[in-house]
Enzyme design. Structure first.
Site, PDB file in Angstrom:
ATOM      1  N   HIS A  70      -3.799   7.069   2.534  1.00  0.00           N
ATOM      2  CA  HIS A  70      -4.164   5.741   2.023  1.00  0.00           C
ATOM      3  C   HIS A  70      -5.560   5.368   2.539  1.00  0.00           C
ATOM      4  CE1 HIS A  70      -4.181   1.643   0.945  1.00  0.00           C
ATOM      5  NE2 HIS A  70      -3.905   1.162   2.142  1.00  0.00           N
TER       6      HIS A  70
ATOM      7  N   ASN B 262     -10.098  -0.649  -0.282  1.00  0.00           N
ATOM      8  CA  ASN B 262      -8.648  -0.469  -0.208  1.00  0.00           C
ATOM      9  C   ASN B 262      -8.026  -0.971  -1.512  1.00  0.00           C
ATOM     10  OD1 ASN B 262      -5.915  -0.638   0.289  1.00  0.00           O
ATOM     11  ND2 ASN B 262      -6.121  -1.580   2.309  1.00  0.00           N
TER      12      ASN B 262
ATOM     13  N   CYS C 186       0.823  -1.227   0.000  1.00  0.00           N
ATOM     14  CA  CYS C 186       0.000   0.000   0.000  1.00  0.00           C
ATOM     15  C   CYS C 186       0.849   1.265   0.000  1.00  0.00           C
ATOM     16  CB  CYS C 186      -0.957  -0.011   1.183  1.00  0.00           C
ATOM     17  SG  CYS C 186      -2.021  -1.464   1.181  1.00  0.00           S
TER      18      CYS C 186
HETATM   19  N1  COA Z   1     -18.685  -9.258   8.522  1.00  0.00           N
HETATM   20  C1  COA Z   1     -19.295  -9.475   9.697  1.00  0.00           C
HETATM   21  N2  COA Z   1     -18.629  -9.705  10.834  1.00  0.00           N
HETATM   22  C2  COA Z   1     -17.283  -9.715  10.763  1.00  0.00           C
HETATM   23  C3  COA Z   1     -16.591  -9.500   9.570  1.00  0.00           C
HETATM   24  C4  COA Z   1     -17.347  -9.275   8.417  1.00  0.00           C
HETATM   25  N3  COA Z   1     -16.770  -9.042   7.218  1.00  0.00           N
HETATM   26  N4  COA Z   1     -15.270  -9.579   9.809  1.00  0.00           N
HETATM   27  C5  COA Z   1     -15.136  -9.819  11.122  1.00  0.00           C
HETATM   28  N5  COA Z   1     -16.347  -9.896  11.698  1.00  0.00           N
HETATM   29  C6  COA Z   1     -16.665 -10.159  13.098  1.00  0.00           C
HETATM   30  C7  COA Z   1     -15.595 -10.997  13.763  1.00  0.00           C
HETATM   31  O1  COA Z   1     -15.881 -12.378  13.589  1.00  0.00           O
HETATM   32  C8  COA Z   1     -15.743 -10.585  15.197  1.00  0.00           C
HETATM   33  O2  COA Z   1     -16.851 -11.233  15.757  1.00  0.00           O
HETATM   34  P1  COA Z   1     -16.815 -11.746  17.302  1.00  0.00           P
HETATM   35  O3  COA Z   1     -16.677 -10.486  18.116  1.00  0.00           O
HETATM   36  O4  COA Z   1     -18.119 -12.428  17.451  1.00  0.00           O
HETATM   37  O5  COA Z   1     -15.638 -12.629  17.397  1.00  0.00           O
HETATM   38  C9  COA Z   1     -16.108  -9.100  15.108  1.00  0.00           C
HETATM   39  O6  COA Z   1     -16.605  -8.905  13.778  1.00  0.00           O
HETATM   40  C10 COA Z   1     -14.934  -8.175  15.310  1.00  0.00           C
HETATM   41  O7  COA Z   1     -13.872  -8.630  14.476  1.00  0.00           O
HETATM   42  P2  COA Z   1     -12.479  -7.913  14.516  1.00  0.00           P
HETATM   43  O8  COA Z   1     -11.500  -8.635  13.658  1.00  0.00           O
HETATM   44  O9  COA Z   1     -12.123  -7.657  15.939  1.00  0.00           O
HETATM   45  O10 COA Z   1     -12.874  -6.545  13.804  1.00  0.00           O
HETATM   46  P3  COA Z   1     -12.115  -5.168  13.843  1.00  0.00           P
HETATM   47  O11 COA Z   1     -12.947  -4.171  14.499  1.00  0.00           O
HETATM   48  O12 COA Z   1     -10.674  -5.303  14.284  1.00  0.00           O
HETATM   49  O13 COA Z   1     -12.076  -4.789  12.308  1.00  0.00           O
HETATM   50  C11 COA Z   1     -10.665  -4.779  10.346  1.00  0.00           C
HETATM   51  C12 COA Z   1     -11.391  -5.641  11.381  1.00  0.00           C
HETATM   52  C13 COA Z   1      -9.899  -5.680   9.406  1.00  0.00           C
HETATM   53  C14 COA Z   1     -11.683  -3.961   9.582  1.00  0.00           C
HETATM   54  C15 COA Z   1      -9.691  -3.822  11.080  1.00  0.00           C
HETATM   55  O14 COA Z   1      -8.905  -4.561  11.980  1.00  0.00           O
HETATM   56  C16 COA Z   1      -8.795  -3.086  10.136  1.00  0.00           C
HETATM   57  O15 COA Z   1      -9.246  -2.229   9.389  1.00  0.00           O
HETATM   58  N6  COA Z   1      -7.479  -3.343  10.186  1.00  0.00           N
HETATM   59  C17 COA Z   1      -6.521  -2.646   9.380  1.00  0.00           C
HETATM   60  C18 COA Z   1      -6.715  -3.020   7.968  1.00  0.00           C
HETATM   61  C19 COA Z   1      -5.777  -2.305   7.098  1.00  0.00           C
HETATM   62  O16 COA Z   1      -5.593  -1.154   7.236  1.00  0.00           O
HETATM   63  N7  COA Z   1      -5.186  -3.052   6.217  1.00  0.00           N
HETATM   64  C20 COA Z   1      -4.414  -2.625   5.161  1.00  0.00           C
HETATM   65  C21 COA Z   1      -3.351  -1.742   5.478  1.00  0.00           C
HETATM   66  S1  COA Z   1      -2.789  -1.445   3.943  1.00  0.00           S
END
Ligand code: COA
Length: 343
Positions: free
Chosen positions: A270, A300, A124
């Site tokens: 980004h 993204n 990215c």
């Molecule tokens: N739809 C529905 N539920 C989902 C889901 C989806 N697509 N993805 C995860 N969940 C659920 C999980 O199972 C979890 O459920 P639980 O609480 O019952 O276990 C809950 O949502 C929370 O999941 P979690 O992984 O803790 O979510 P989060 O708030 O950390 O968000 C991301 C996940 C990936 C959106 C976030 O961590 C993120 O944006 N990270 C950085 C990503 C990024 O910037 N990447 C690229 C850099 S270039």
């Protein structure tokens, strides 16, 4: 080599953006579309990420097709021809083939001469890396005009069983043409790339990667069955690192440009997650209204996200000539960087 700028190399003090362009594939995939094949919902994706839809490349469409289209648009805005180019740099981690680089195919598809054309695999952060490298060449005076492209085709690298990651990414390409900026006259402020910096922390390589099917772990059936050839991410670790490092490198780039945050007109960050952008905004003390945001439409797009957002804001008149723009990005590596540019 055809040159379009009459300034002598001795007067070149920086590089500047001469044109921008982008390309988004026609196929739009909404959150509701995804929810038909992934256990997710529009409500979850929207509230956790800000994404409403993304674009996916058509069958047979390659990264180099998208990159060449974005490059042509940037050249047209700059009023330049392919023959004016001295170098092509493509930021991508989704090249058409493992060998040769994506930039090689872009060179061929644009019909460029035998100018150097190479890829930067900084995920990215690839566009910021590419722009920073291009800036060094142009400042050095040996190269005058460089096409810098960010392109990604991540829809083919998703594990559709990993709902936390597969809903985040989209396909697309963005480009800028960089040329020389000369010493300002009559007290005018300098234009072009005022500062740029890039960083990598390899200790976090496992936080966001494609675990197998490179030279370390060649593609065997087991890896393919376990989806080890697809993007794997520890989202929470990447999130925390993104907020911290995007804030710190933005502050560093601003300091290196000798500007204050009050001098900035726009931030093009980004587009990974709306919550990351909001937290960077509050930590930098720069209002969210001044961030160019299009994550809702594209998701993204990795290295393409900054040049796509930049091009949209230039074309719709938000970003005006003479305005100052901070760009910052972070991705797999972990690699990150920032640049301050006066348009
Ligand atoms: N739809 C529905 N539920 C989902 C889901 C989806 N697509 N993805 C995860 N969940 C659920 C999980 O199972 C979890 O459920 P639980 O609480 O019952 O276990 C809950 O949502 C929370 O999941 P979690 O992984 O803790 O979510 P989060 O708030 O950390 O968000 C991301 C996940 C990936 C959106 C976030 O961590 C993120 O944006 N990270 C950085 C990503 C990024 O910037 N990447 C690229 C850099 S270039």
């Amino acid at each position: 080599m055809t040159t379009h700028v009459s300034d002598s190399p001795a007067n070149v003090v920086a590089s500047r953006i001469l044109g921008t362009g982008h390309y988004a594939p026609a196929q739009v995939v909404t959150n509701d579309d995804l929810a038909k094949k992934v256990d997710t919902s529009d409500e979850w994706i929207t509230t956790r990420t800000g994404i409403k839809q993304r674009h996916f490349a058509a069958e047979g469409e390659a990264s180099s097709d998208m990159a060449a289209a974005a490059g042509r648009a940037a050249l047209a805005m700059a009023g330049l021809n392919v023959a004016d180019l001295d170098m092509i740099i493509v930021g991508t981690v989704t090249p058409d083939h493992p060998i040769p680089g994506c930039a090689v195919h872009v060179q061929r598809k644009l019909g460029a001469d035998d100018i150097p054309a190479f890829d930067i695999a900084a995920a990215c952060a690839g566009f910021i890396y590419g722009m920073s490298i291009a800036d060094q060449f142009i400042r050095g005076g040996s190269i005058r005009c460089i096409l810098v492209i960010g392109v990604e085709l991540l829809s083919r690298k998703m594990n559709w069983d990993d709902r936390t990651t597969c809903v985040l990414f989209g396909d697309g390409a963005g480009a800028v043409v960089l040329g020389p900026a000369t010493r300002p006259v009559d007290g005018a402020p300098p234009v072009g790339i005022l500062s740029s910096l890039i960083h990598t922390d390899g200790s976090l390589a496992g936080a966001l990667n494609i675990p197998a099917c490179g030279s370390a772990e060649p593609p065997v059936l087991e890896h393919l069955e376990n989806k080890q050839d697809k993007v794997h991410m520890v989202g929470k670790d990447v999130f925390r690192t993104a907020v911290r490092n995007l804030t710190s490198c933005s502050a560093q780039a601003l300091k290196a440009s000798t500007l204050m945050s009050s001098d900035l007109d726009w931030v093009v960050a980004h587009q990974a997650n709306m919550r990351i952008i909001s937290q960077v905004s509050s930590r930098l003390g720069f209002p969210l209204e001044k961030f160019v945001i299009n994550i809702d439409n594209y998701g993204n797009t990795s290295s393409a996200s900054i040049p796509i957002a930049l091009d949209e804001a230039v074309r719709d008149g938000r970003i005006q000539p003479g305005q100052t723009v901070l760009m910052c990005a972070l991705g797999a590596g972990i690699s990150w960087g920032a640049a301050v540019v006066r348009m």
